[in-house]
Design an enzyme around this catalytic site. Structure first.
Site, PDB file in Angstrom:
ATOM      1  N   HIS A  49       0.850  -1.185   0.000  1.00 52.69           N
ATOM      2  CA  HIS A  49       0.000   0.000   0.000  1.00 52.69           C
ATOM      3  C   HIS A  49       0.892   1.242   0.000  1.00 52.69           C
ATOM      4  O   HIS A  49       2.038   1.192   0.462  1.00 52.69           O
ATOM      5  CB  HIS A  49      -0.885   0.028   1.242  1.00 52.69           C
ATOM      6  CG  HIS A  49      -1.995  -0.962   1.217  1.00 52.69           C
ATOM      7  ND1 HIS A  49      -3.138  -0.805   1.964  1.00 52.69           N
ATOM      8  CD2 HIS A  49      -2.150  -2.130   0.549  1.00 52.69           C
ATOM      9  CE1 HIS A  49      -3.949  -1.817   1.756  1.00 52.69           C
ATOM     10  NE2 HIS A  49      -3.367  -2.649   0.902  1.00 52.69           N
ATOM     11  N   GLU A  51       1.040   3.868   1.832  1.00 51.41           N
ATOM     12  CA  GLU A  51       1.577   4.270   3.135  1.00 51.41           C
ATOM     13  C   GLU A  51       2.750   3.385   3.553  1.00 51.41           C
ATOM     14  O   GLU A  51       3.764   3.889   4.053  1.00 51.41           O
ATOM     15  CB  GLU A  51       0.489   4.183   4.217  1.00 51.41           C
ATOM     16  CG  GLU A  51      -0.705   5.064   3.970  1.00 51.41           C
ATOM     17  CD  GLU A  51      -1.859   4.368   3.260  1.00 51.41           C
ATOM     18  OE1 GLU A  51      -3.020   4.695   3.574  1.00 51.41           O
ATOM     19  OE2 GLU A  51      -1.607   3.503   2.389  1.00 51.41           O
ATOM     20  N   CYS A  79      -6.337   2.123   5.778  1.00 55.30           N
ATOM     21  CA  CYS A  79      -6.952   0.848   6.149  1.00 55.30           C
ATOM     22  C   CYS A  79      -6.379   0.398   7.499  1.00 55.30           C
ATOM     23  O   CYS A  79      -5.489   1.046   8.046  1.00 55.30           O
ATOM     24  CB  CYS A  79      -6.647  -0.182   5.059  1.00 55.30           C
ATOM     25  SG  CYS A  79      -4.919  -0.728   5.047  1.00 55.30           S
ATOM     26  N   CYS A  82      -2.427  -0.149   7.341  1.00 54.22           N
ATOM     27  CA  CYS A  82      -1.667   1.096   7.228  1.00 54.22           C
ATOM     28  C   CYS A  82      -1.812   1.950   8.482  1.00 54.22           C
ATOM     29  O   CYS A  82      -0.859   2.602   8.906  1.00 54.22           O
ATOM     30  CB  CYS A  82      -2.095   1.856   5.981  1.00 54.22           C
ATOM     31  SG  CYS A  82      -1.660   0.971   4.464  1.00 54.22           S
TER      32      CYS A  82
END
Length: 144
Positions: A49, A51, A79, A82
């Site tokens: 992801h 992040e 999410c 993260c």
């Protein structure tokens, strides 16, 4: 410098690579030290992801996993994974652009950043950005 615009540039890279268009930048002492965008499909890795990519780069650049003096700008509400990484890396402040009503863990679905919930408190700033929302809507409507 408009750091959120820089995060949107990262999200655009994800969009161009057929990834969910999320981008992130990490700022330390007024300078961007790390950038990231979703690479989950390309790398076939659920942890890729925006992040997480940015946090890994920032830690490498600073030589420490403790990112106490850093702020992260993300185009989409983080999410659970993260959010946990942001908390555990001791990031000072999270600024996010679009709400994730299905999986956001700042305000939308659950509130993992509630003060006192964990041993580290992250400052939160919501910065609704239409560009971020549009990228996400365009991406998902093209898939239907």
């Amino acid at each position: 410098m408009d750091y959120m615009k820089e995060a949107i540039k990262e999200a655009q890279k994800a969009y161009e690579n057929d990834e969910v268009p999320v981008g992130a930048v990490i700022v330390h002492d007024g300078k961007i030290i790390a950038r990231g965008y979703n690479k989950k499909e390309k790398k076939q890795d659920a942890t890729e992801h925006a992040e997480i990519v940015a946090i890994r780069k920032a830690a490498k650049k600073l030589g420490t996993w403790r990112l106490n003096d850093c702020d992260i700008y993300v185009t989409l509400e983080p999410c659970p994974m993260c959010s946990g990484a942001i908390i555990n890396s001791r990031i000072h402040k999270l600024i996010f652009g679009a709400y994730d009503l299905k999986g956001g863990c700042v305000t939308s679905k659950v509130k993992l950043f509630e003060k006192g919930l964990f041993n580290h408190n992250v400052e939160i700033e919501e910065m609704p950005i239409k560009e971020s929302e549009k990228l996400l809507k365009d991406f998902f409507s093209s898939r239907r």
